[in-house]
Design a protein around this motif. Sequence first.
Motif, PDB file in Angstrom:
ATOM      1  N   PRO A 109       0.838  -1.210   0.000  1.00 20.76           N
ATOM      2  CA  PRO A 109       0.000   0.000   0.000  1.00 20.76           C
ATOM      3  C   PRO A 109       0.868   1.254   0.000  1.00 20.76           C
ATOM      4  N   PRO A 110       0.421   2.337  -0.662  1.00 20.20           N
ATOM      5  CA  PRO A 110       1.227   3.563  -0.723  1.00 20.20           C
ATOM      6  C   PRO A 110       1.590   4.052   0.683  1.00 20.20           C
ATOM      7  N   GLY A 111       2.806   4.547   0.834  1.00 23.49           N
ATOM      8  CA  GLY A 111       3.236   5.110   2.127  1.00 23.49           C
ATOM      9  C   GLY A 111       3.786   4.079   3.092  1.00 23.49           C
ATOM     10  N   THR A 112       3.760   2.778   2.705  1.00 20.46           N
ATOM     11  CA  THR A 112       4.245   1.738   3.628  1.00 20.46           C
ATOM     12  C   THR A 112       5.750   1.857   3.843  1.00 20.46           C
ATOM     13  N   VAL A 113       6.472   2.195   2.794  1.00 24.57           N
ATOM     14  CA  VAL A 113       7.939   2.205   2.867  1.00 24.57           C
ATOM     15  C   VAL A 113       8.451   3.641   2.874  1.00 24.57           C
ATOM     16  N   ARG A 114       9.310   3.951   3.839  1.00 22.95           N
ATOM     17  CA  ARG A 114      10.009   5.252   3.815  1.00 22.95           C
ATOM     18  C   ARG A 114      11.491   4.956   3.651  1.00 22.95           C
ATOM     19  N   THR A 115      12.135   5.655   2.757  1.00 24.92           N
ATOM     20  CA  THR A 115      13.573   5.447   2.563  1.00 24.92           C
ATOM     21  C   THR A 115      14.321   6.682   3.066  1.00 24.92           C
ATOM     22  N   GLY A 116      15.633   6.548   3.199  1.00 28.05           N
ATOM     23  CA  GLY A 116      16.448   7.667   3.672  1.00 28.05           C
ATOM     24  C   GLY A 116      16.255   7.931   5.164  1.00 28.05           C
ATOM     25  N   VAL A 117      15.808   6.924   5.908  1.00 27.44           N
ATOM     26  CA  VAL A 117      15.622   7.067   7.359  1.00 27.44           C
ATOM     27  C   VAL A 117      16.635   6.155   8.042  1.00 27.44           C
ATOM     28  N   ARG A 118      17.590   6.736   8.767  1.00 32.07           N
ATOM     29  CA  ARG A 118      18.662   5.928   9.369  1.00 32.07           C
ATOM     30  C   ARG A 118      18.316   5.553  10.803  1.00 32.07           C
ATOM     31  N   VAL A 119      18.315   4.280  11.070  1.00 28.20           N
ATOM     32  CA  VAL A 119      18.010   3.776  12.412  1.00 28.20           C
ATOM     33  C   VAL A 119      19.278   3.815  13.266  1.00 28.20           C
ATOM     34  N   THR A 120      19.160   4.348  14.481  1.00 31.17           N
ATOM     35  CA  THR A 120      20.325   4.397  15.376  1.00 31.17           C
ATOM     36  C   THR A 120      20.195   3.431  16.551  1.00 31.17           C
ATOM     37  N   GLU A 121      18.945   3.045  16.896  1.00 30.74           N
ATOM     38  CA  GLU A 121      18.724   2.046  17.962  1.00 30.74           C
ATOM     39  C   GLU A 121      17.483   1.256  17.608  1.00 30.74           C
ATOM     40  N   ALA A 122      17.494  -0.040  17.958  1.00 29.48           N
ATOM     41  CA  ALA A 122      16.305  -0.862  17.666  1.00 29.48           C
ATOM     42  C   ALA A 122      16.088  -1.849  18.804  1.00 29.48           C
ATOM     43  N   SER A 123      14.823  -1.993  19.209  1.00 27.08           N
ATOM     44  CA  SER A 123      14.449  -3.027  20.174  1.00 27.08           C
ATOM     45  C   SER A 123      13.057  -3.520  19.794  1.00 27.08           C
ATOM     46  N   VAL A 124      12.529  -4.496  20.543  1.00 26.58           N
ATOM     47  CA  VAL A 124      11.226  -5.068  20.193  1.00 26.58           C
ATOM     48  C   VAL A 124      10.143  -3.996  20.177  1.00 26.58           C
ATOM     49  N   SER A 125      10.266  -2.988  21.031  1.00 24.39           N
ATOM     50  CA  SER A 125       9.150  -2.051  21.200  1.00 24.39           C
ATOM     51  C   SER A 125       9.410  -0.648  20.666  1.00 24.39           C
ATOM     52  N   ARG A 126      10.664  -0.334  20.296  1.00 22.00           N
ATOM     53  CA  ARG A 126      10.899   1.013  19.767  1.00 22.00           C
ATOM     54  C   ARG A 126      12.106   1.058  18.831  1.00 22.00           C
ATOM     55  N   HIS A 132      14.277  11.332  12.250  1.00 25.42           N
ATOM     56  CA  HIS A 132      12.816  11.267  12.235  1.00 25.42           C
ATOM     57  C   HIS A 132      12.224  10.789  13.555  1.00 25.42           C
ATOM     58  N   GLY A 133      12.989  10.936  14.643  1.00 28.27           N
ATOM     59  CA  GLY A 133      12.435  10.640  15.966  1.00 28.27           C
ATOM     60  C   GLY A 133      12.302   9.160  16.252  1.00 28.27           C
ATOM     61  N   VAL A 134      11.417   8.852  17.219  1.00 26.06           N
ATOM     62  CA  VAL A 134      11.262   7.485  17.736  1.00 26.06           C
ATOM     63  C   VAL A 134       9.947   6.902  17.224  1.00 26.06           C
ATOM     64  N   PHE A 135      10.004   5.644  16.785  1.00 23.90           N
ATOM     65  CA  PHE A 135       8.786   4.926  16.372  1.00 23.90           C
ATOM     66  C   PHE A 135       8.522   3.842  17.411  1.00 23.90           C
ATOM     67  N   ARG A 136       7.326   3.819  17.977  1.00 27.84           N
ATOM     68  CA  ARG A 136       6.971   2.717  18.878  1.00 27.84           C
ATOM     69  C   ARG A 136       6.397   1.590  18.032  1.00 27.84           C
ATOM     70  N   CYS A 137       6.589   0.359  18.478  1.00 27.36           N
ATOM     71  CA  CYS A 137       6.146  -0.768  17.651  1.00 27.36           C
ATOM     72  C   CYS A 137       5.908  -2.006  18.521  1.00 27.36           C
ATOM     73  N   ARG A 138       5.314  -3.060  17.923  1.00 26.39           N
ATOM     74  CA  ARG A 138       5.096  -4.323  18.644  1.00 26.39           C
ATOM     75  C   ARG A 138       6.119  -5.375  18.219  1.00 26.39           C
TER      76      ARG A 138
END
Length: 297
Positions: A109-126, A132-138
């Motif tokens: 679906p349109p908008g599902t993928v964003r490119t040019g976003v660099r992840v600096t930390e990753a865990s199960v929930s964030r 581009h700030g913090v994304f919360r997730c499951r």
Amino acid sequence: ALASAPRHPAASLDQARLGASLVRLAATPAQRILARPERTAREALNARLPARTVQGVLRPLLAALLADPDLGTSSRRADLALRAFARGRLAVPEGGAAALPELLAAALPPGTVRTGVRVTEASVSRVTTAEHGVFRCRSVVLATGARTAAELLPGLRTPAFHAVTVLHHTAPVAPTGDPVLLLESDPGGPVAHTAVMSAVDPGRAPAGRTLITSTVLGTPPDDTERRVRKHLATLYGTSTDEWELLALRHTPDAVPAMPPPHDGNRPVRLLAGLYVCGDHRAASTAQGALASGRRAA
Ligand SMILES: Cc1cc2nc3c(=O)[nH]c(=O)nc-3n(C[C@H](O)[C@H](O)[C@H](O)COP(=O)(O)OP(=O)(O)OC[C@H]3O[C@@H](n4cnc5c(N)ncnc54)[C@H](O)[C@@H]3O)c2cc1C
């Protein structure tokens, strides 16, 4: 096509043996290859075939398929690469390597993928990003290269890598109109293989121009471009003085090494909700990356 392949009286016999060996490999189930004793490709090939065939044909071919000129790769992985070569044809995605991920993304679906976003930390929930700030997730699926994956999830293994340098030239006249991969059988380099890509896939070439793409494996020499240009003149049998360098790209972490014992089924589920996939969890090819992505999915 082989450049400077040894012209030996027994060459046609060697060629017939090699042909028969590839036909047998093509008909062998992959599972049977994965059950064979595992050693380096160099050891396995030297035990099976005459040195002339290994040095003149198989080493340069496998160097191109595996980005491993020393053949330190697992013999199982090398046999699977040769099996794929014998069963099909060499191919590249029309329009360039990015065509495949673009096709996959277009099905979402349109908008599902964003490119040019660099992840600096990753865990199960964030997931924290640079700009581009913090994304919360499951749950999180981490699909970067091996080195970044190990930086984001300390404790993950970082493999050794094969470095690859690619040079793109344009020429006033194509040195050949044939869509063939030219392999250098002399390991002295610097060029390992080269092709007139505008003959293979005109969509990759600048409008109306020829495109010659050449690969240097391992650490590139000083003065790479000059040496490559000189080597290409010998390989294609033509002057390269008028050729223009369009781009030179060196990727030190291009291909994760697959020495024996190689596990092509590394777990992709680290914890409930935390997944890691990519070529480094399977085989070091686009196909391996897809297979590990499927397991993660
Ligand atoms: C020059 C070259 C030629 C090759 N030729 C072939 C070939 O002919 N056939 C073949 O099968 N394979 C080839 N390969 C290997 C193939 O490209 C890889 O095996 C495949 O791309 C691996 O896919 P992947 O999804 O695991 O990782 P990648 O394709 O490396 O994708 C990882 C993604 O993660 C992103 N990323 C990294 N860090 C971060 C971060 N911090 N935040 C957000 N995103 C991040 C990257 O930008 C990248 O888009 C070649 C590789 C190179 C370098």
